[in-house]
Design an enzyme around this catalytic site. Structure first.
Site, PDB file in Angstrom:
ATOM      1  N   TYR A  26     100.381 -26.863  93.518  1.00 31.98           N
ATOM      2  CA  TYR A  26      99.651 -26.112  94.554  1.00 31.98           C
ATOM      3  C   TYR A  26     100.258 -24.712  94.675  1.00 31.98           C
ATOM      4  CZ  TYR A  26      96.636 -25.829  98.674  1.00 31.98           C
ATOM      5  OH  TYR A  26      95.633 -25.503  99.573  1.00 31.98           O
ATOM      6  N   GLY A  27     100.522 -24.113  93.500  1.00 28.61           N
ATOM      7  CA  GLY A  27     101.140 -22.780  93.483  1.00 28.61           C
ATOM      8  C   GLY A  27     100.093 -21.695  93.333  1.00 28.61           C
ATOM      9  N   GLN A  29      97.943 -20.732  90.933  1.00 26.94           N
ATOM     10  CA  GLN A  29      96.604 -21.163  90.515  1.00 26.94           C
ATOM     11  C   GLN A  29      96.101 -22.336  91.373  1.00 26.94           C
ATOM     12  OE1 GLN A  29      94.358 -20.005  88.357  1.00 26.94           O
ATOM     13  NE2 GLN A  29      95.658 -18.283  87.822  1.00 26.94           N
ATOM     14  N   ASP A  83     104.103 -23.924  82.531  1.00 25.93           N
ATOM     15  CA  ASP A  83     103.958 -24.550  81.208  1.00 25.93           C
ATOM     16  C   ASP A  83     105.201 -25.335  80.803  1.00 25.93           C
ATOM     17  OD1 ASP A  83     101.342 -23.330  80.697  1.00 25.93           O
ATOM     18  OD2 ASP A  83     102.473 -21.481  80.802  1.00 25.93           O
ATOM     19  N   GLN A  86     105.488 -28.900  82.208  1.00 26.74           N
ATOM     20  CA  GLN A  86     104.395 -29.842  81.955  1.00 26.74           C
ATOM     21  C   GLN A  86     104.801 -31.111  81.200  1.00 26.74           C
ATOM     22  OE1 GLN A  86     100.976 -27.610  80.576  1.00 26.74           O
ATOM     23  NE2 GLN A  86     100.900 -26.404  82.455  1.00 26.74           N
ATOM     24  N   HIS A 108      96.075 -22.899  80.603  1.00 27.35           N
ATOM     25  CA  HIS A 108      96.594 -22.057  79.510  1.00 27.35           C
ATOM     26  C   HIS A 108      96.899 -23.061  78.395  1.00 27.35           C
ATOM     27  CE1 HIS A 108      98.960 -19.314  77.186  1.00 27.35           C
ATOM     28  NE2 HIS A 108     100.138 -19.527  77.736  1.00 27.35           N
ATOM     29  N   GLY A 134      95.910 -16.393  91.061  1.00 21.54           N
ATOM     30  CA  GLY A 134      95.162 -17.153  92.066  1.00 21.54           C
ATOM     31  C   GLY A 134      94.537 -16.306  93.163  1.00 21.54           C
ATOM     32  N   ASP A 191      97.243 -14.646  74.421  1.00 31.63           N
ATOM     33  CA  ASP A 191      97.895 -14.522  75.727  1.00 31.63           C
ATOM     34  C   ASP A 191      99.407 -14.303  75.561  1.00 31.63           C
ATOM     35  OD1 ASP A 191      97.189 -15.230  78.764  1.00 31.63           O
ATOM     36  OD2 ASP A 191      99.156 -16.076  78.302  1.00 31.63           O
TER      37      ASP A 191
END
Ligand code: NDP
Length: 332
Positions: A26-27, A29, A83, A86, A108, A134, A191
């Site tokens: 819930y950061g 993004q 990332d 994850q 991403h 976000g 990216d």
């Protein structure tokens, strides 16, 4: 890259109404995407570690629990955590026992590109990669517009992955900003390349210019104003995003400036070494060296990164910028 043409009048979210949609994280993004999904009439569920983001979700009245519990029976899991976290977090997700035909969505391509996560055979995989942080995603949604995103159906076990991704993109607001089909590999390589080639050149050349010119006796605040503090270059780049890079400079810069650019590009810039740098950046993305270093840095609590950033914040560059801001009242 192909733009997906969407008929907003016929696009429905019915295919998502009975799905358990869990957002892990819930950061930056996660919060924006969850609020947009909820305002579009869906019922996102949040999984987060216990931290201030958890508290934010509680204040926003989002249903939330730890990652394992939030993943239980989830039909769709949106992976919205850094990332590097994850792979470890994915183990918690699996322990929570998502639905057998779960659709995992990444924002991403990083973890999938580097095979950092091994997915159960029955899961589908999709990418919905926003081209903005976000806050603009949320602001655009509230204004009735949207920001662009790249999407890709990476693995379609259910047969519904494409439709579900498009519906989610619609609910978050991406279809109004432009939804572009881009292979995950391409999204990831480009990216990372821009982050590791273009941004360091822009950011670090500002530092080199500032430090060099102040060593030569020129005034730091004046240099910083010219570099970025006046907002002139930022303004030109914003215009360039609409009107083209070369066109913007041709139409808004003086002949002195334009001739100066031409002369430097043709005679003075070390273009060959810059190209060599570009080659190495892409090579190290593709051969996994960057992934290896980032994983190691993440495991060490980002010590080297934090030290680098502290040095930047403690530098005369930053201190003089603070002074310049006060002098200028910073009304922008
Ligand atoms: P954030 O840094 O905002 O982190 C999101 C959440 O993950 C936070 O709640 C954070 O908590 C939590 N988190 C951090 N470490 C862990 C961990 N070890 N285990 C579990 N949770 C953890 O991430 P972003 O929103 O920036 O990024 C999410 C995804 O979106 C990434 O894949 C990123 O590449 C992608 N993306 C990001 C964009 C951006 O502009 N930020 C743009 C496009 C894509 P805490 O910080 O308290 O640890």
């Amino acid at each position: 890259m192909k733009k997906i043409e969407i008929d907003h009048s016929t696009l429905s979210l019915e295919n998502l109404k009975n799905k358990k949609i869990t957002l892990i994280g819930y950061g930056i993004q996660g919060r924006a995407q969850a609020l947009n999904l909820r305002d579009s009439g869906l019922n996102p569920y949040i999984g987060n570690i216990s931290d201030h983001y958890y508290d934010d979700a509680v204040s926003d009245n989002m249903p939330i629990s730890n990652i394992e519990e939030a993943s239980k029976d989830a039909d769709i899991i949106m992976l919205l955590i850094p990332d590097q976290s994850q792979p470890e977090t994915f183990q918690k997700i699996l322990k929570g026992k998502p639905s057998q035909n779960c659709l995992i969505i990444v924002a991403h391509g990083y973890s999938i590109y580097h095979s950092n996560i091994s997915m159960p055979e029955t899961f589908s995989i999709g990418m919905l990669a926003p081209r903005m942080p976000g806050a603009p995603i949320r602001d655009a949604y509230l204004q009735g517009t949207g920001i662009p995103a790249f999407f890709d159906v990476v693995k379609d076990k259910s047969g519904n992955t494409r439709d579900e991704l498009i519906s989610l993109a619609h609910a978050i607001g991406f279809t109004k900003g432009g939804l572009f089909e881009v292979p995950l590999t391409e999204e990831t390589e480009i990216d990372l390349f821009i982050e590791q080639f273009y941004l360091p050149l822009v950011i670090h050349s500002a530092r080199i210019a500032h430090d060099f010119l102040t060593e030569e006796g020129l005034n730091s605040s004046t240099v910083l104003m010219e570099l970025f503090a006046s907002g002139e270059i930022g303004e030109l780049l914003t215009r360039a995003s609409k009107n083209g890079l070369y066109e913007t400079w041709m139409n808004h810069a003086s002949p002195t400036c334009r001739f100066g650019i031409k002369r430097a590009v043709e005679n003075k810039m070390p273009s060959d070494s810059i190209k060599e740098f570009a080659k190495n950046v892409l090579l190290e993305i593709r051969n996994g060296s960057f992934n290896k270093d980032l994983t190691k840095e993440g495991h060490n609590g980002y010590t080297n990164l934090l030290k680098f950033e502290k040095n930047n914040i403690d530098s005369s560059f930053t201190k003089n910028f603070e002074k310049t801001k006060k002098m200028d009242n910073f009304n922008r």
